[in-house]
Design an enzyme around this catalytic site. Structure first.
Site, mmCIF file in Angstrom:
data_model
loop_
_atom_site.group_PDB
_atom_site.id
_atom_site.type_symbol
_atom_site.label_atom_id
_atom_site.label_comp_id
_atom_site.label_asym_id
_atom_site.label_seq_id
_atom_site.Cartn_x
_atom_site.Cartn_y
_atom_site.Cartn_z
ATOM 1 N N TYR A 27 0.858 -1.191 0.000
ATOM 2 C CA TYR A 27 0.000 0.000 0.000
ATOM 3 C C TYR A 27 0.896 1.244 0.000
ATOM 4 O O TYR A 27 1.806 1.350 0.811
ATOM 5 C CB TYR A 27 -0.915 0.033 1.241
ATOM 6 C CG TYR A 27 -1.736 1.309 1.270
ATOM 7 C CD1 TYR A 27 -2.915 1.402 0.548
ATOM 8 C CD2 TYR A 27 -1.283 2.434 1.946
ATOM 9 C CE1 TYR A 27 -3.632 2.584 0.506
ATOM 10 C CE2 TYR A 27 -1.998 3.626 1.917
ATOM 11 C CZ TYR A 27 -3.173 3.693 1.195
ATOM 12 O OH TYR A 27 -3.878 4.871 1.146
ATOM 13 N N ASP A 39 9.258 2.835 1.050
ATOM 14 C CA ASP A 39 8.179 3.660 1.599
ATOM 15 C C ASP A 39 8.118 3.395 3.105
ATOM 16 O O ASP A 39 7.559 2.398 3.554
ATOM 17 C CB ASP A 39 6.868 3.279 0.893
ATOM 18 C CG ASP A 39 5.667 4.023 1.459
ATOM 19 O OD1 ASP A 39 5.806 4.675 2.507
ATOM 20 O OD2 ASP A 39 4.581 3.930 0.857
HETATM 21 N N1 PMP Z 1 2.501 4.771 2.228
HETATM 22 C C1 PMP Z 1 2.202 4.019 3.299
HETATM 23 C C2 PMP Z 1 3.073 2.834 3.623
HETATM 24 C C3 PMP Z 1 1.092 4.325 4.086
HETATM 25 O O1 PMP Z 1 0.787 3.549 5.146
HETATM 26 C C4 PMP Z 1 0.315 5.458 3.762
HETATM 27 C C5 PMP Z 1 -0.911 5.860 4.582
HETATM 28 N N2 PMP Z 1 -1.646 4.861 5.153
HETATM 29 C C6 PMP Z 1 0.667 6.222 2.644
HETATM 30 C C7 PMP Z 1 1.765 5.860 1.912
HETATM 31 C C8 PMP Z 1 -0.143 7.423 2.227
HETATM 32 O O2 PMP Z 1 0.006 8.462 3.111
HETATM 33 P P1 PMP Z 1 -1.117 9.608 3.223
HETATM 34 O O3 PMP Z 1 -2.346 8.953 3.739
HETATM 35 O O4 PMP Z 1 -0.504 10.603 4.158
HETATM 36 O O5 PMP Z 1 -1.280 10.169 1.843
#
Ligand code: PMP
Length: 430
Positions: free
Chosen positions: A142, A243
Site C-alpha cells: 500500500y 516507503d
Molecule cells: N505509504 C504508506 C506505507 C502508508 O501507510 C500510507 C498511509 N496509510 C501512505 C503511503 C499514504 O500516506 P497519506 O495517507 O498521508 O497520503
C-alpha cells in the site's frame, strides 16, 4: 439538521459510501492516550490516528513548538524562500536516515511523497538517456491514494479496475511469505530475480514497504528479503524506493525499518509519525547520484512544488516531535509494548475465529478467518472504552508509544471481546 445527520448525509469519511454511511463518533478533545467523545466517554487510543500520533495527543512540547512558530509565521511559500524550521528538519532527516540519503524534498502528505519518489526515479532514467516508465511493486503493498501511488498499490486492495484505462500499469510480484520471525525461504526472491533477469531494462525502480506491509494486510516479512531485493537492484541497476511512511520513527523497534536489513534505499519516503500527528507533512529523500541524474537531465529540475511545501508550522512541530522522540527511551518503550502485546494477544491464537497473531515493535495484529463487521465491532470497542478500527480480516493495535501497561491491557482485552462476539455471530449463523 443536527451535526450527526449533516455528517452522515453530506460528508465523506475515508473509503465510505454516502448512501450507506458508517456510524461516526464525535471527538471533542484528545489528551495523552485518550480520545474524549462528545457524550462524555473517554477512549484509550489504539490506533495513533493511523500511525501518526506516536507521542499521544495534546503534547505540551508540540503545542509549544506550534504556538512559538505561529508567532513567527504559519506559512510562507518555499519558492525562492528558505526558513529555519525546514532547514533544521532536513538536516535532522539527513543525519538520521540510512547512509547516502542526503537530498530532501518536503511535500504535503504520504501519497504525495510517493508521487515525488516515482517522479525522481522516472526523471533519473530519462536523464540517463534510457527512459523507463514502469515500476515493480509487491502484492499486498500500500502506498497511498493518489494515482501514481495507487498504481503501485495492490491492484485488488486499491480497486485498480475502477480506474482502468487511466491508471498506469506496473508489474506486481508476490509478497514474500517468509515471516519476520520465521525461517528465510529462499524461493521468496525468485519472482523478482526472474523478472529482473528477463526485463530489467524496462524498470525504473522497485517500490516496497520495508519489513511491514501496512494497510495492504499488516504483514511482517523477513529482513533477508529486503537485503536480497537491495542486492538484485544493485546487480540489475534498478532503483529501490523504500516507503517508510508507516514504519518510520521507531514503530517497528528500529528508527527506520530498513535498519532491520542494514540497507539504504535509493529513495525513501517519510510521513505520518514524522509530523507527531499534528499537521500533514512528508519527505522524500534520495542520494547524490539520483539527484545528479535528475538535475543533469533535460528538465534540469525536479518537477514538483506544492503550495504548502515545507510548511513552517508543520516543520517546527516535526522538529519538536523528533527531538521528543530521540530524547525519550523510545526503544525501551516500543520493546515493552511489543512484549505485552505478544503475551496478551498470543492468548487468542487458538480462538476459533483467529487465523494468526503477530507482533512486531508497537504493532499487534490479530488476523481473523472471516471479515470483520467494522461498524459492529467499532460499537463494541467504544462501549468497552477503547478506540480500535478493524478492517478486512484484521483487528490491529498500534498505540502511541506513551501508553501505560493498564491502558494497553484495556486494548488487548477489548480485542478478546471482539473475537468472542465474532464467534457468537458465527454460531448463530445457519
Ligand atoms: N505509504 C504508506 C506505507 C502508508 O501507510 C500510507 C498511509 N496509510 C501512505 C503511503 C499514504 O500516506 P497519506 O495517507 O498521508 O497520503
Amino acid at each position: 439538521m443536527n451535526n450527526r445527520d449533516f455528517d452522515q448525509q453530506h460528508i465523506w469519511h475515508p473509503y465510505t459510501s454516502l448512501t450507506h454511511p458508517l456510524p461516526t463518533y464525535e471527538v471533542t478533545r484528545a489528551d495523552g492516550v485518550y480520545l474524549q467523545l462528545a457524550d462524555g466517554r473517554r477512549l484509550v487510543d489504539g490506533m495513533s490516528s493511523w500511525w501518526a500520533c506516536v507521542h499521544g495527543y495534546n503534547v505540551p512540547e508540540l503545542n509549544a513548538a506550534a504556538a512559538g512558530q505561529l508567532q513567527q509565521m504559519s506559512h510562507v511559500m518555499f519558492g525562492g524562500i528558505r526558513h529555519e524550521p525546514a532547514t533544521r528538519l532536513c538536516r535532522t532527516l539527513v543525519e538520521l536516515t540510512p547512509a547516502g540519503l542526503d537530498r530532501v524534498f518536503l511535500a504535503d502528505s504520504g501519497s504525495v511523497a510517493v508521487e515525488v519518489a516515482l517522479k525522481m526515479a522516472l526523471q533519473y532514467w530519462q536523464s540517463r538517456g534510457q527512459p523507463r516508465a514502469r515500476f515493480i511493486a509487491l502484492r499486498q503493498g500500500y502506498h497511498g491514494d493518489t494515482f501514481g501511488a495507487m498504481s503501485v498499490t495492490d491492484p485488488d486492495g486499491s480497486m485498480h479496475r475502477l480506474y482502468k484505462g487511466f491508471l498506469p500499469e506496473h508489474r506486481f510480484i508476490p509478497a514474500p511469505q517468509s515471516r519476520f520471525d520465521g525461517d528465510w525461504q529462499p524461493d521468496d526472491i525468485l519472482p523478482l530475480r526472474d523478472l529482473l533477469q528477463r526485463d530489467h531494462q524496462q524498470f525504473a525502480a522497485v517500490i516496497l514497504e520495508p519489513i511491514v506491509q501496512g494497510a495492504g494486510g499488516m504483514r511482517f516479512y523477513h529482513p533477508e528479503y529486503l537485503r536480497q531485493v537491495r542486492n538484485l537492484c544493485d546487480e540489475f541497476d534498478v532503483l529501490l524506493i523504500a516507503d517508510e511512511i508507516a514504519t518510520g520513527f521507531g514503530r517497528t523497534g528500529k528508527l527506520f525499518a530498513c535498519e532491520w536489513a542494514g540497507i539504504s534505499p535509493d529513495i525513501m519516503c517519510l510521513g505520518k509519525a514524522l509530523t507527531g500527528g499534528y499537521l500533514t507533512l512528508s519527505a522524500t529523500l534520495t542520494s547524490e547520484k539520483i539527484m545528479r541524474g535528475i538535475c543533469d537531465g533535460e528538465a534540469g529540475v525536479l518537477m514538483h512544488g506544492p503550495t504548502f511545501m515545507a510548511n513552517p508550522l508543520a516543520c517546527a512541530i516535526a522538529n519538536a516531535s523528533i527531538a521528543l522522540l530521540l530524547d525519550s527511551d523510545w526503544q525501551q518503550r516500543v520493546e515493552t509494548i511489543a512484549r505485552q502485546l505478544a503475551t496478551e494477544l498470543e492468548q487468542y491464537r487458538h480462538h476459533p475465529v483467529v487465523k494468526d497473531v503477530r507482533v512486531l515493535g508497537a504493532i499487534g495484529v490479530v488476523e481473523t478467518r472471516t471479515p470483520v463487521d467494522m461498524a459492529r465491532l467499532q460499537r463494541l470497542f467504544v462501549d468497552s472504552g477503547v478506540w480500535i478500527r478493524p478492517f478486512g480480516h484484521l483487528i490491529y493495535l498500534m498505540p502511541p508509544f506513551i501508553i501505560q501497561a493498564e491502558q494497553l491491557q484495556q486494548l488487548t482485552r477489548a480485542v478478546g471481546q471482539a473475537l468472542d462476539l465474532m464467534a457468537e455471530d458465527e454460531t448463530i449463523k445457519p
